[in-house]
Design a protein around this motif. Sequence first.
Motif, mmCIF file in Angstrom:
data_model
loop_
_atom_site.group_PDB
_atom_site.id
_atom_site.type_symbol
_atom_site.label_atom_id
_atom_site.label_comp_id
_atom_site.label_asym_id
_atom_site.label_seq_id
_atom_site.Cartn_x
_atom_site.Cartn_y
_atom_site.Cartn_z
ATOM 1 N N PRO A 30 30.230 63.614 -5.371
ATOM 2 C CA PRO A 30 30.705 63.483 -6.747
ATOM 3 C C PRO A 30 29.532 63.371 -7.715
ATOM 4 O O PRO A 30 28.642 62.547 -7.534
ATOM 5 N N ILE A 31 29.530 64.238 -8.719
ATOM 6 C CA ILE A 31 28.480 64.243 -9.732
ATOM 7 C C ILE A 31 29.141 64.112 -11.101
ATOM 8 O O ILE A 31 30.018 64.906 -11.451
ATOM 9 N N VAL A 32 28.721 63.115 -11.854
ATOM 10 C CA VAL A 32 29.350 62.806 -13.133
ATOM 11 C C VAL A 32 28.408 63.136 -14.284
ATOM 12 O O VAL A 32 27.214 62.835 -14.233
ATOM 13 N N PHE A 33 28.971 63.749 -15.320
ATOM 14 C CA PHE A 33 28.253 64.010 -16.567
ATOM 15 C C PHE A 33 29.068 63.454 -17.730
ATOM 16 O O PHE A 33 30.293 63.359 -17.650
ATOM 17 N N GLY A 34 28.385 63.127 -18.799
ATOM 18 C CA GLY A 34 29.055 62.811 -20.056
ATOM 19 C C GLY A 34 28.604 63.830 -21.077
ATOM 20 O O GLY A 34 27.397 64.046 -21.260
ATOM 21 N N SER A 35 29.538 64.498 -21.737
ATOM 22 C CA SER A 35 29.135 65.571 -22.640
ATOM 23 C C SER A 35 30.037 65.658 -23.855
ATOM 24 O O SER A 35 31.193 65.210 -23.834
ATOM 25 N N ASP A 36 29.493 66.247 -24.904
ATOM 26 C CA ASP A 36 30.290 66.630 -26.058
ATOM 27 C C ASP A 36 30.047 68.112 -26.305
ATOM 28 O O ASP A 36 29.343 68.780 -25.535
ATOM 29 N N GLU A 37 30.604 68.650 -27.364
ATOM 30 C CA GLU A 37 30.498 70.091 -27.609
ATOM 31 C C GLU A 37 29.048 70.538 -27.780
ATOM 32 O O GLU A 37 28.654 71.619 -27.334
ATOM 33 N N ASN A 38 28.222 69.708 -28.404
ATOM 34 C CA ASN A 38 26.836 70.088 -28.674
ATOM 35 C C ASN A 38 26.013 70.264 -27.406
ATOM 36 O O ASN A 38 25.048 71.041 -27.388
#
Length: 199
Positions: A30-38
Amino acid sequence: MDKSSIENVSYQEKLSRSDIKPAFSQNNIPIVFGSDENYLPYLKVTLKSILSNTHDRNLDILIFHDSLTAEILDDFILSIPKQDNLSIRFVNIKNIIDTTSINSFEQKKHISVASIYRLFLPWVLTEYDKVLYLDVDLIVCDNIGALYDIDLNDNLLGGCKDITFKKTNVYIENFSSNTTFSIILCISESSVKTLSIKL
C-alpha cells in the motif's frame, strides 16, 4: 458521481473507513499520496517511475484528496497504463474524517493541506498493518518493495534525513532536516493509541 472507473483506476466518492481494505490478498504494497489538482502532473510522473521499477509486487495506490472530481481526473486516469499488479483509488478524505481539525495545524506557505493527510493515516487505514506514504513530487529509481520491506522492529514509523543546502552570507553549508517525502508507517491498535497520546 458515486463511482467511476477505467480499468484499474477508480474514483470513489463515498467511502467509510471499513471500505478501505487491501486491494490484493498477497504481495500487497500500500502506497499513500495526498494530492490536489495542482500536484496531479507531478503525481503522474511519480507513479510512472514506480510502475517502471516494480513488477514483482502488487501496488495498492491510495490517493487522498478533498476536492478532486471525476472530470478533473479524466486525463490523469487515461494516462495510467493497465497492469495486473496495479490498483489506484482516489479517496475523498472529507467523507472519512472531520477535516475541520486540519485547521488547528499551523501551515507553512510551501505545505499544502493535502500533505497534512498523512497525520490521519493510522485512523483511516485501519485494515492495513503497514503502509508507505510518499510525496507526489519524487522519482522512484528502484523497486519500491525494497523500501516497504525495511524492518522497523518496534518502531511505529521510519523515515530518513534529507540532506539539503542552506546559503548563508558567508558560505553554503549542508544540514539535515526531517524529511516528509517517504515514511513507512506501522498501523495497529496500539500504535494508534500511542500516536494519539503524542499528538
